[in-house]
Structures are given as C-alpha cells and as structure tokens.
Design a protein around this motif. Structure first.
Motif, PDB file in Angstrom:
ATOM      1  N   ASP A  23       0.802  -1.224   0.000  1.00 52.36           N
ATOM      2  CA  ASP A  23       0.000   0.000   0.000  1.00 52.36           C
ATOM      3  C   ASP A  23       0.836   1.276   0.000  1.00 52.36           C
ATOM      4  OD1 ASP A  23      -2.327  -1.580   0.131  1.00 52.36           O
ATOM      5  OD2 ASP A  23      -2.193  -1.690   2.321  1.00 52.36           O
ATOM      6  N   GLY A  24       1.845   1.313  -0.848  1.00 53.25           N
ATOM      7  CA  GLY A  24       2.652   2.519  -0.970  1.00 53.25           C
ATOM      8  C   GLY A  24       3.590   2.779   0.187  1.00 53.25           C
ATOM      9  N   LYS A  25       3.787   1.788   1.011  1.00 47.59           N
ATOM     10  CA  LYS A  25       4.704   1.918   2.143  1.00 47.59           C
ATOM     11  C   LYS A  25       5.694   0.764   2.157  1.00 47.59           C
ATOM     12  CE  LYS A  25       1.699   4.441   5.375  1.00 47.59           C
ATOM     13  NZ  LYS A  25       2.553   5.638   5.431  1.00 47.59           N
ATOM     14  N   ALA A  26       6.885   1.043   2.686  1.00 48.92           N
ATOM     15  CA  ALA A  26       7.899  -0.001   2.875  1.00 48.92           C
ATOM     16  C   ALA A  26       8.017  -0.260   4.373  1.00 48.92           C
ATOM     17  CB  ALA A  26       9.238   0.451   2.301  1.00 48.92           C
ATOM     18  N   MET A  27       7.690  -1.477   4.771  1.00 51.39           N
ATOM     19  CA  MET A  27       7.843  -1.870   6.170  1.00 51.39           C
ATOM     20  C   MET A  27       9.241  -2.477   6.313  1.00 51.39           C
ATOM     21  SD  MET A  27       4.977  -0.916   7.395  1.00 51.39           S
ATOM     22  CE  MET A  27       5.051  -1.631   9.038  1.00 51.39           C
ATOM     23  N   VAL A  28      10.098  -1.791   7.027  1.00 53.57           N
ATOM     24  CA  VAL A  28      11.502  -2.193   7.136  1.00 53.57           C
ATOM     25  C   VAL A  28      11.825  -2.575   8.575  1.00 53.57           C
ATOM     26  CG1 VAL A  28      13.899  -1.467   6.825  1.00 53.57           C
ATOM     27  CG2 VAL A  28      12.135  -0.652   5.245  1.00 53.57           C
ATOM     28  N   THR A  29      12.290  -3.801   8.744  1.00 55.40           N
ATOM     29  CA  THR A  29      12.759  -4.251  10.054  1.00 55.40           C
ATOM     30  C   THR A  29      14.247  -3.988  10.132  1.00 55.40           C
ATOM     31  OG1 THR A  29      11.074  -5.982  10.151  1.00 55.40           O
ATOM     32  CG2 THR A  29      12.964  -6.206  11.631  1.00 55.40           C
ATOM     33  N   ARG A  30      14.639  -3.193  11.136  1.00 51.10           N
ATOM     34  CA  ARG A  30      16.027  -2.751  11.288  1.00 51.10           C
ATOM     35  C   ARG A  30      16.698  -3.467  12.452  1.00 51.10           C
ATOM     36  NH1 ARG A  30      16.750   2.128  13.223  1.00 51.10           N
ATOM     37  NH2 ARG A  30      18.724   2.374  12.118  1.00 51.10           N
ATOM     38  N   GLU A  31      17.997  -3.738  12.269  1.00 47.69           N
ATOM     39  CA  GLU A  31      18.788  -4.321  13.350  1.00 47.69           C
ATOM     40  C   GLU A  31      19.431  -3.188  14.151  1.00 47.69           C
ATOM     41  OE1 GLU A  31      21.457  -7.328  12.035  1.00 47.69           O
ATOM     42  OE2 GLU A  31      19.848  -8.599  11.270  1.00 47.69           O
ATOM     43  N   ILE A  32      19.079  -3.098  15.423  1.00 42.61           N
ATOM     44  CA  ILE A  32      19.633  -2.062  16.296  1.00 42.61           C
ATOM     45  C   ILE A  32      20.266  -2.729  17.513  1.00 42.61           C
ATOM     46  CG2 ILE A  32      17.984  -0.310  15.532  1.00 42.61           C
ATOM     47  CD1 ILE A  32      16.351  -0.863  18.032  1.00 42.61           C
ATOM     48  N   ASP A  33      20.957  -1.948  18.334  1.00 44.83           N
ATOM     49  CA  ASP A  33      21.668  -2.506  19.479  1.00 44.83           C
ATOM     50  C   ASP A  33      20.739  -3.266  20.421  1.00 44.83           C
ATOM     51  OD1 ASP A  33      24.010  -1.467  18.545  1.00 44.83           O
ATOM     52  OD2 ASP A  33      23.973   0.320  19.811  1.00 44.83           O
ATOM     53  N   GLY A  34      19.508  -2.764  20.578  1.00 41.23           N
ATOM     54  CA  GLY A  34      18.590  -3.392  21.526  1.00 41.23           C
ATOM     55  C   GLY A  34      17.780  -4.533  20.951  1.00 41.23           C
ATOM     56  N   GLY A  35      17.955  -4.848  19.658  1.00 44.40           N
ATOM     57  CA  GLY A  35      17.189  -5.927  19.034  1.00 44.40           C
ATOM     58  C   GLY A  35      16.737  -5.537  17.645  1.00 44.40           C
ATOM     59  N   LEU A  36      15.413  -5.524  17.419  1.00 49.94           N
ATOM     60  CA  LEU A  36      14.856  -5.198  16.113  1.00 49.94           C
ATOM     61  C   LEU A  36      13.866  -4.049  16.231  1.00 49.94           C
ATOM     62  CD1 LEU A  36      14.150  -8.798  14.733  1.00 49.94           C
ATOM     63  CD2 LEU A  36      16.121  -7.346  14.237  1.00 49.94           C
ATOM     64  N   GLN A  37      13.844  -3.214  15.221  1.00 47.77           N
ATOM     65  CA  GLN A  37      12.911  -2.085  15.159  1.00 47.77           C
ATOM     66  C   GLN A  37      12.260  -2.086  13.793  1.00 47.77           C
ATOM     67  OE1 GLN A  37      14.440   1.956  14.383  1.00 47.77           O
ATOM     68  NE2 GLN A  37      13.365   2.626  16.217  1.00 47.77           N
ATOM     69  N   THR A  38      10.937  -1.941  13.744  1.00 44.79           N
ATOM     70  CA  THR A  38      10.221  -1.899  12.475  1.00 44.79           C
ATOM     71  C   THR A  38       9.724  -0.487  12.218  1.00 44.79           C
ATOM     72  OG1 THR A  38       9.518  -4.203  12.687  1.00 44.79           O
ATOM     73  CG2 THR A  38       8.314  -2.842  11.124  1.00 44.79           C
ATOM     74  N   VAL A  39      10.056   0.034  11.041  1.00 47.48           N
ATOM     75  CA  VAL A  39       9.636   1.382  10.667  1.00 47.48           C
ATOM     76  C   VAL A  39       8.819   1.311   9.385  1.00 47.48           C
ATOM     77  CG1 VAL A  39      11.572   2.530  11.798  1.00 47.48           C
ATOM     78  CG2 VAL A  39      11.802   1.785   9.429  1.00 47.48           C
ATOM     79  N   ALA A  40       7.841   2.203   9.260  1.00 46.04           N
ATOM     80  CA  ALA A  40       7.017   2.295   8.057  1.00 46.04           C
ATOM     81  C   ALA A  40       7.458   3.519   7.267  1.00 46.04           C
ATOM     82  CB  ALA A  40       5.546   2.396   8.432  1.00 46.04           C
ATOM     83  N   LEU A  41       7.920   3.311   6.057  1.00 44.99           N
ATOM     84  CA  LEU A  41       8.412   4.398   5.214  1.00 44.99           C
ATOM     85  C   LEU A  41       7.427   4.649   4.077  1.00 44.99           C
ATOM     86  CD1 LEU A  41      12.113   3.151   4.783  1.00 44.99           C
ATOM     87  CD2 LEU A  41      11.169   4.520   6.660  1.00 44.99           C
ATOM     88  N   THR A  42       7.029   5.890   3.915  1.00 47.52           N
ATOM     89  CA  THR A  42       6.188   6.258   2.778  1.00 47.52           C
ATOM     90  C   THR A  42       7.065   6.385   1.537  1.00 47.52           C
ATOM     91  OG1 THR A  42       4.653   7.449   4.220  1.00 47.52           O
ATOM     92  CG2 THR A  42       4.561   7.952   1.865  1.00 47.52           C
ATOM     93  N   LEU A  43       6.716   5.664   0.488  1.00 51.34           N
ATOM     94  CA  LEU A  43       7.508   5.703  -0.741  1.00 51.34           C
ATOM     95  C   LEU A  43       7.346   7.036  -1.447  1.00 51.34           C
ATOM     96  CD1 LEU A  43       6.799   2.104  -2.110  1.00 51.34           C
ATOM     97  CD2 LEU A  43       8.729   2.902  -0.737  1.00 51.34           C
ATOM     98  N   PRO A  44       8.394   7.526  -2.115  1.00 48.69           N
ATOM     99  CA  PRO A  44       9.704   6.898  -2.338  1.00 48.69           C
ATOM    100  C   PRO A  44      10.575   6.954  -1.092  1.00 48.69           C
ATOM    101  CG  PRO A  44       9.662   9.087  -3.293  1.00 48.69           C
ATOM    102  CD  PRO A  44       8.267   8.827  -2.817  1.00 48.69           C
ATOM    103  N   ALA A  45      11.497   5.984  -0.987  1.00 52.58           N
ATOM    104  CA  ALA A  45      12.310   5.872   0.217  1.00 52.58           C
ATOM    105  C   ALA A  45      13.661   5.252  -0.092  1.00 52.58           C
ATOM    106  CB  ALA A  45      11.578   5.032   1.266  1.00 52.58           C
ATOM    107  N   ILE A  46      14.544   5.325   0.910  1.00 53.93           N
ATOM    108  CA  ILE A  46      15.884   4.741   0.825  1.00 53.93           C
ATOM    109  C   ILE A  46      15.969   3.593   1.819  1.00 53.93           C
ATOM    110  CG2 ILE A  46      18.370   5.161   1.041  1.00 53.93           C
ATOM    111  CD1 ILE A  46      17.099   6.894  -1.102  1.00 53.93           C
ATOM    112  N   VAL A  47      16.510   2.449   1.377  1.00 50.62           N
ATOM    113  CA  VAL A  47      16.718   1.295   2.258  1.00 50.62           C
ATOM    114  C   VAL A  47      18.163   0.840   2.116  1.00 50.62           C
ATOM    115  CG1 VAL A  47      16.113  -1.106   2.737  1.00 50.62           C
ATOM    116  CG2 VAL A  47      14.315   0.540   2.170  1.00 50.62           C
TER     117      VAL A  47
END
Length: 249
Positions: A150-174
């Motif tokens: 739906d025009g968004k990129a759901m990105v799961t990120r690796e961070i020091d505390g574990g995992l973080q999921t962010v929703a990016l409105t396209l266009p976006a950088i990954v």
C-alpha cells in the motif's frame, strides 16, 4: 514500480588486503575484485521484490573506473534489467557518490533505492544516509526484512537493543544488512543474457557533480600482530600473570 540499486566494485571479500609499500593505501593492482557483498544483498532483495510482482524494473548503478562495468554485468546477471555506469577515475567518497545518485534519482524517478549499508573497502556507512538527506526521503537503514504494501515499505532494522520496524512512505531509501537475504549465484545462461542488457555510460560532469576528493589519507599501516598465547599450570599462575604482566586485575 522502479528500483535503483547502486553497486560498488571492491576487493573480493575472500582476499586479504595488502598495504602498499609506500603506505598510501591498499594495493589493488592484480587483485581480484568483485561486487561489494552488502550491495549483492541489495540486488538480491530488489530481484525478490520483482519476483513477487511488486517491482517492474531494476536499474543497477555503479560509479567508478570503466572496469566497474563487470560489476554491473554481475548485477544484471542476477536480475537487474539495465544499468548505468558513471565513469570516473577519481576516488569515490560518500558525499560525491550521494550527489551523483541524487541526480540519477531525479532523472529516473524510482519509487525505491536499495543499497548496501556500507562498502567493505572503506566501511564509511554513509552514502545511503547522505542520499536520503539530499533527497529529503525517509530511510530504513540496516534492514533485515523489507515488505512493500500500500505505498509503504515496512523495514525491520537491526539495532543494538534488538529489532525495530519502521514504516516508510515511498519513495524511500533502504540500506541492506547481512541478514536481509542470501544472494543467488548468477547462472551461466543469465550471465550470457546480461551481455545483451543495456548499459548506459555517463560522466559525473554530465550530472554536474564534482568528484574531487575532500578527504586525504595520511598513512595506511597493517595492524600489529598478536603475540602468541601461553599455557599456565594453575589458576594461581593465571591470576598472577593477569595482575603482574597484563595488569588487567
């Protein structure tokens, strides 16, 4: 949906780098070169999105000397549809690369740019973030999972505390991390097909970018070798050596 995937030609990760005799850098003459491993992961992710029917076109981009076209051919053998080579003999630094990519993004108008989180030659880890800043686009760095809905990129990120999921409105950088996927090997038929895929060649001047380096290398030296370990006969001797010789307790 169009995706741009920047890729960099670096010393193969299986090769042990050697410092030049004059200490001005790392020896690259006569050394096996290949695509930056994190960029391979980025290409693979773009191809997988295309296989899912999310992406319709993948454009691989490389900035460097003419030999970088081999890296682009590899990207096209993996599944990229076409490529752009920005030819330059200058040392490529993150800001200049980000400016070139910005110009190409404005020309190509992609919905997504996927690139490796860093190159293994300089470990800058800055190009993706700089590109997002120049474009004013949202960014998802160190991605271990990417889903487009739906025009968004759901990105799961690796961070020091574990995992973080962010929703990016396209266009976006990954930017891709190691655990995002396992890149495929390019098959011989696909390698042959890649030779016929279009490759556009331009110069930084054509996109009005000055590639003059802003950083200077003072010196490069190999790390000092580690001393051989020793065996001790008792815990008391170990404690004594840690206290009197290593001075860590």
């Amino acid at each position: 949906m169009k995706v741009l995937v920047p890729v960099k030609r670096v010393i193969d990760y299986n090769i042990k780098p050697r410092v030049k005799a004059d200490g001005t850098g790392v020896e690259t003459a006569g050394v096996k070169m290949s695509m930056n491993p994190f960029d391979e992961i980025a290409v693979e992710e773009a191809v997988r999105l295309k296989e899912k029917g999310v992406v319709t076109e993948i454009v691989a981009i490389s900035i460097g000397e003419p030999k970088a076209q081999d890296t682009l051919r590899t990207a096209m053998a993996m599944g990229a549809d076409r490529s752009i080579l920005v030819e330059t003999d200058a040392v490529t630094e993150p800001l200049a690369v980000a400016k070139v990519l910005k110009a190409l993004v404005e020309k190509e108008k992609p919905d997504l740019v996927i690139l490796g989180k860093q190159a293994i030659d300089d470990d800058m880890n800055a190009t993706g973030q700089m590109l997002a800043g120049l474009l004013g686009w949202p960014q998802g760095t160190f991605a271990s999972k990417v889903e487009i809905t739906d025009g968004k990129a759901m990105v799961t990120r690796e961070i020091d505390g574990g995992l973080q999921t962010v929703a990016l409105t396209l266009p976006a950088i990954v930017t891709a991390d190691l655990r995002l996927n396992e890149p495929r090997y390019a098959s011989l038929p696909n390698i042959m097909k890649a030779r016929k895929k279009p490759m556009e060649k331009i110069t930084p001047a054509e996109v009005d970018v000055d590639m003059t380096p802003r950083l200077s290398i003072v010196s490069v030296a190999e790390p000092t070798g580690r001393k051989a370990g020793i065996k001790v006969d008792s815990a008391a001797e170990l404690v004594a050596k840690l206290r009197n010789e290593a001075k860590v307790i």
